[in-house]
Design a protein around this motif. Structure first.
Motif, PDB file in Angstrom:
ATOM      1  N   SER A  95      21.145  41.674 -17.347  1.00 62.65           N
ATOM      2  CA  SER A  95      22.149  41.292 -18.343  1.00 62.65           C
ATOM      3  C   SER A  95      22.065  39.806 -18.657  1.00 62.65           C
ATOM      4  CB  SER A  95      23.553  41.644 -17.858  1.00 62.65           C
ATOM      5  OG  SER A  95      23.672  43.034 -17.739  1.00 62.65           O
ATOM      6  N   LEU A  96      21.871  38.989 -17.623  1.00 64.61           N
ATOM      7  CA  LEU A  96      21.735  37.552 -17.849  1.00 64.61           C
ATOM      8  C   LEU A  96      20.444  37.253 -18.624  1.00 64.61           C
ATOM      9  CD1 LEU A  96      22.822  34.731 -17.595  1.00 64.61           C
ATOM     10  CD2 LEU A  96      21.823  34.605 -15.306  1.00 64.61           C
ATOM     11  N   LYS A  97      19.395  37.994 -18.337  1.00 61.91           N
ATOM     12  CA  LYS A  97      18.149  37.819 -19.092  1.00 61.91           C
ATOM     13  C   LYS A  97      18.362  38.143 -20.571  1.00 61.91           C
ATOM     14  CE  LYS A  97      14.857  38.622 -15.357  1.00 61.91           C
ATOM     15  NZ  LYS A  97      13.858  39.548 -14.790  1.00 61.91           N
ATOM     16  N   ASN A  98      19.159  39.155 -20.850  1.00 58.96           N
ATOM     17  CA  ASN A  98      19.455  39.501 -22.245  1.00 58.96           C
ATOM     18  C   ASN A  98      20.235  38.385 -22.937  1.00 58.96           C
ATOM     19  OD1 ASN A  98      18.151  41.968 -22.133  1.00 58.96           O
ATOM     20  ND2 ASN A  98      19.983  43.079 -21.530  1.00 58.96           N
ATOM     21  N   ILE A  99      21.202  37.810 -22.237  1.00 55.63           N
ATOM     22  CA  ILE A  99      21.953  36.683 -22.790  1.00 55.63           C
ATOM     23  C   ILE A  99      21.004  35.519 -23.038  1.00 55.63           C
ATOM     24  CG2 ILE A  99      23.681  34.903 -22.250  1.00 55.63           C
ATOM     25  CD1 ILE A  99      25.309  37.082 -20.827  1.00 55.63           C
ATOM     26  N   HIS A 100      20.120  35.261 -22.078  1.00 53.01           N
ATOM     27  CA  HIS A 100      19.170  34.159 -22.195  1.00 53.01           C
ATOM     28  C   HIS A 100      18.270  34.352 -23.423  1.00 53.01           C
ATOM     29  CE1 HIS A 100      15.672  31.669 -20.720  1.00 53.01           C
ATOM     30  NE2 HIS A 100      16.681  30.827 -20.590  1.00 53.01           N
ATOM     31  N   LYS A 101      17.792  35.581 -23.623  1.00 51.41           N
ATOM     32  CA  LYS A 101      16.956  35.878 -24.794  1.00 51.41           C
ATOM     33  C   LYS A 101      17.740  35.689 -26.090  1.00 51.41           C
ATOM     34  CE  LYS A 101      13.928  39.201 -22.547  1.00 51.41           C
ATOM     35  NZ  LYS A 101      13.587  40.631 -22.424  1.00 51.41           N
ATOM     36  N   GLU A 102      18.977  36.131 -26.091  1.00 49.46           N
ATOM     37  CA  GLU A 102      19.825  35.978 -27.276  1.00 49.46           C
ATOM     38  C   GLU A 102      20.026  34.494 -27.596  1.00 49.46           C
ATOM     39  OE1 GLU A 102      24.358  37.219 -28.586  1.00 49.46           O
ATOM     40  OE2 GLU A 102      23.333  38.424 -27.075  1.00 49.46           O
ATOM     41  N   LEU A 103      20.283  33.713 -26.558  1.00 47.06           N
ATOM     42  CA  LEU A 103      20.465  32.275 -26.748  1.00 47.06           C
ATOM     43  C   LEU A 103      19.164  31.603 -27.191  1.00 47.06           C
ATOM     44  CD1 LEU A 103      22.735  31.556 -23.671  1.00 47.06           C
ATOM     45  CD2 LEU A 103      23.383  31.288 -26.075  1.00 47.06           C
ATOM     46  N   GLN A 104      18.051  32.076 -26.666  1.00 44.81           N
ATOM     47  CA  GLN A 104      16.755  31.515 -27.062  1.00 44.81           C
ATOM     48  C   GLN A 104      16.530  31.713 -28.557  1.00 44.81           C
ATOM     49  OE1 GLN A 104      13.286  33.396 -25.366  1.00 44.81           O
ATOM     50  NE2 GLN A 104      12.051  31.565 -25.667  1.00 44.81           N
TER      51      GLN A 104
END
Length: 134
Positions: A95-104
């Motif tokens: 889930s944090l990786k998904n947030i990180h990708k979204e922010l990227q």
């Protein structure tokens, strides 16, 4: 017990009511969740709070809630529950990786938004920290 028997069941839906759903449920637990019921409730509450914050574009709070959920998994110490705890951590990390990708996506390219750069860096730092601990 096989690891396949222990899996988080995802029932999230964009239009669903967060309070009615749990991201992580026990399937095939030989103890019926007796050893981690309180931990699991706290993990799910933090996880669902994170989802709500993410929808509201309050990414820093979403990350903080995932950190709380992740830390709660470290409190599950019974040897029979360690595989479940690891699986919970994997779900939270994803889930944090998904947030990180979204922010990227929001901080790069022609239409980048600098206001999310700091939060993007925080998410990356937390991910690196978790990967070092595993």
């Amino acid at each position: 017990m096989k690891l396949d028997d222990l899996s988080p069941l995802s029932k999230m839906d964009e239009n669903s009511n967060d309070e009615e759903l749990n991201k992580i449920e026990l399937l095939g637990c030989p103890f019926g969740g007796k050893n981690c019921r309180k931990h699991l409730a706290a993990i799910n509450k933090s996880y669902l709070d994170s989802v709500r914050h993410q929808r509201e574009k309050n990414y820093l709070q979403a990350i903080e809630q995932l950190k709380l959920a992740y830390e709660k998994t470290d409190e599950i110490q019974q040897s029979s529950c360690l595989k479940c705890a690891a699986l919970f951590r994997t779900t939270i990390t994803d889930s944090l990786k998904n947030i990180h990708k979204e922010l990227q996506k929001m901080t790069t390219g022609i239409f980048r938004n600098k206001r999310y750069e700091e939060v993007y860096n925080v998410a990356g730092h937390v991910l690196r920290e978790w990967e070092q601990n595993n």
